[in-house]
Design a protein around this motif. Structure first.
Motif, short mmCIF file in Angstrom:
data_model
loop_
_atom_site.label_atom_id
_atom_site.label_comp_id
_atom_site.label_asym_id
_atom_site.label_seq_id
_atom_site.Cartn_x
_atom_site.Cartn_y
_atom_site.Cartn_z
N LEU A 16 0.84 -1.21 0.00
CA LEU A 16 0.00 0.00 0.00
C LEU A 16 0.87 1.26 0.00
O LEU A 16 0.63 2.20 -0.77
CB LEU A 16 -0.91 0.01 1.23
CG LEU A 16 -2.15 -0.89 1.18
CD1 LEU A 16 -2.84 -0.90 2.54
CD2 LEU A 16 -3.13 -0.42 0.12
N ARG A 17 1.91 1.27 0.86
CA ARG A 17 2.80 2.45 0.94
C ARG A 17 3.55 2.66 -0.37
O ARG A 17 3.67 3.79 -0.85
CB ARG A 17 3.83 2.26 2.07
CG ARG A 17 3.24 2.20 3.45
CD ARG A 17 2.60 3.49 3.85
NE ARG A 17 1.84 3.34 5.07
CZ ARG A 17 0.96 4.22 5.51
NH1 ARG A 17 0.71 5.32 4.83
NH2 ARG A 17 0.29 4.02 6.62
N ILE A 22 4.53 5.50 -5.55
CA ILE A 22 4.74 5.43 -7.00
C ILE A 22 3.74 6.33 -7.75
O ILE A 22 4.13 7.11 -8.63
CB ILE A 22 4.64 3.96 -7.48
CG1 ILE A 22 5.85 3.16 -6.96
CG2 ILE A 22 4.58 3.87 -9.01
CD1 ILE A 22 5.71 1.66 -7.08
N PHE A 23 2.46 6.25 -7.38
CA PHE A 23 1.46 7.07 -8.09
C PHE A 23 1.63 8.56 -7.79
O PHE A 23 1.42 9.39 -8.67
CB PHE A 23 0.04 6.59 -7.76
CG PHE A 23 -0.32 5.29 -8.40
CD1 PHE A 23 -0.27 5.15 -9.79
CD2 PHE A 23 -0.70 4.19 -7.65
CE1 PHE A 23 -0.59 3.94 -10.40
CE2 PHE A 23 -1.03 2.98 -8.26
CZ PHE A 23 -0.97 2.85 -9.63
N ALA A 24 1.99 8.89 -6.54
CA ALA A 24 2.21 10.31 -6.20
C ALA A 24 3.40 10.86 -6.99
O ALA A 24 3.33 11.97 -7.53
CB ALA A 24 2.44 10.45 -4.69
N ALA A 25 4.48 10.06 -7.07
CA ALA A 25 5.66 10.49 -7.84
C ALA A 25 5.31 10.61 -9.32
O ALA A 25 5.74 11.56 -9.99
CB ALA A 25 6.79 9.48 -7.64
N TRP A 56 5.85 11.25 2.74
CA TRP A 56 5.22 10.51 3.83
C TRP A 56 5.20 9.00 3.54
O TRP A 56 5.60 8.19 4.38
CB TRP A 56 3.80 11.05 4.06
CG TRP A 56 2.97 10.30 5.05
CD1 TRP A 56 1.94 9.45 4.78
CD2 TRP A 56 3.08 10.33 6.48
NE1 TRP A 56 1.41 8.95 5.92
CE2 TRP A 56 2.09 9.46 7.00
CE3 TRP A 56 3.93 10.98 7.37
CZ2 TRP A 56 1.91 9.24 8.36
CZ3 TRP A 56 3.74 10.77 8.74
CH2 TRP A 56 2.76 9.91 9.21
N SER A 57 4.74 8.63 2.33
CA SER A 57 4.62 7.21 1.98
C SER A 57 5.98 6.55 1.87
O SER A 57 6.13 5.39 2.24
CB SER A 57 3.84 7.06 0.67
OG SER A 57 2.55 7.57 0.82
N PHE A 58 6.97 7.29 1.36
CA PHE A 58 8.31 6.72 1.20
C PHE A 58 8.93 6.40 2.56
O PHE A 58 9.49 5.30 2.75
CB PHE A 58 9.21 7.68 0.41
CG PHE A 58 10.56 7.13 0.10
CD1 PHE A 58 10.71 6.08 -0.79
CD2 PHE A 58 11.70 7.64 0.71
CE1 PHE A 58 11.95 5.55 -1.08
CE2 PHE A 58 12.95 7.12 0.43
CZ PHE A 58 13.08 6.07 -0.46
#
Lengths: 152, 152
Positions: A16-17, A22-25, A56-58
């Motif tokens: 999930l993270r 990946i999609f945010a980048a 945050w996700s990374f």
């Protein structure tokens, strides 16, 4: 605390993270590759929100990867509370940014019948799609965190 | 199930539902009073989302008022589950509608430096403000429902 797939330190939690990151980048990459995005407040806001989301996700993906490899359980109540606040904030900001940018792309493509920015129009659309795809896993993560805290 | 202010059948729960309904109805009223809203997909979507929000909140406000007067507790797990799904759906739709409309109003007022629709511009702004004010109590309600179900 309940231990089910998707909680911090599990493989599904890590997936999930990573998908959020990946999609945010991807959303940032598509938007930045268009040269006129800075003329639109909503598109600048999209980049800021997706940047925050990606960072945050990374960071959380690294923590999850460490926990998966070392087989540690990250269910400390203080940590879950911190995850929850961060997840909710980034989730709300991501949805707000994706929707405000989608409002403008729909205005160009549907209401004005034509997008006047040539090749860049496709980048706007792809960036918005990536932002929505990033919001789906972050909203799942934030629901899992609230559930985890309430059931703990 | 835990019994705390804001849960179904309490006075705070009723106040939250009434504020959701009033702001959603206000948002629709301001938008419908402008004659050119139907040229914008986002504004039409705002009316649809706020309409759904107003109906949902009004029905639940009636149920809460009945429970407050008769001193009944509405903590049936099936009912809370139904409330949760409805609250989450309307909350997400309301935020999406408010943000997509806000994206367009910011485009007019900030990016294009001027709104070309005269008196109607103020109505657009007021409608978006009401939509955000309606989203705040519905998001509080949906968080309370998830907490109630998880802690039950």
């Amino acid at each position: 605390m309940k231990d089910f797939p998707g909680t911090p330190g599990t493989v599904l939690g890590l997936i999930l993270r990573l998908s959020q990151f990946i999609f945010a980048a991807g959303s940032i990459a598509f938007m930045v590759s268009s040269s006129s995005f800075f003329n639109f407040t909503a598109f600048c806001y999209l980049i800021a929100a997706m940047g925050l989301q990606a960072i945050w996700s990374f960071v959380l993906a690294l923590m999850d990867a460490y926990a998966v490899v070392r087989r540690k359980v990250l269910h400390n109540p203080v940590l879950v509370c911190l995850y929850l606040v961060g997840d909710w904030a980034t989730s709300t900001l991501s949805l707000a940014a994706a929707c405000s940018s989608a409002g403008i792309t729909v205005l160009f493509f549907n209401d004005l019948r034509h997008c006047y920015f040539g090749e860049e129009c496709r980048n706007y659309q792809l960036s918005v799609v990536c932002a929505f795809l990033s919001w789906i896993p972050i909203s799942i993560s934030s629901l899992i965190m609230l559930w985890l805290l309430a059931a703990g």
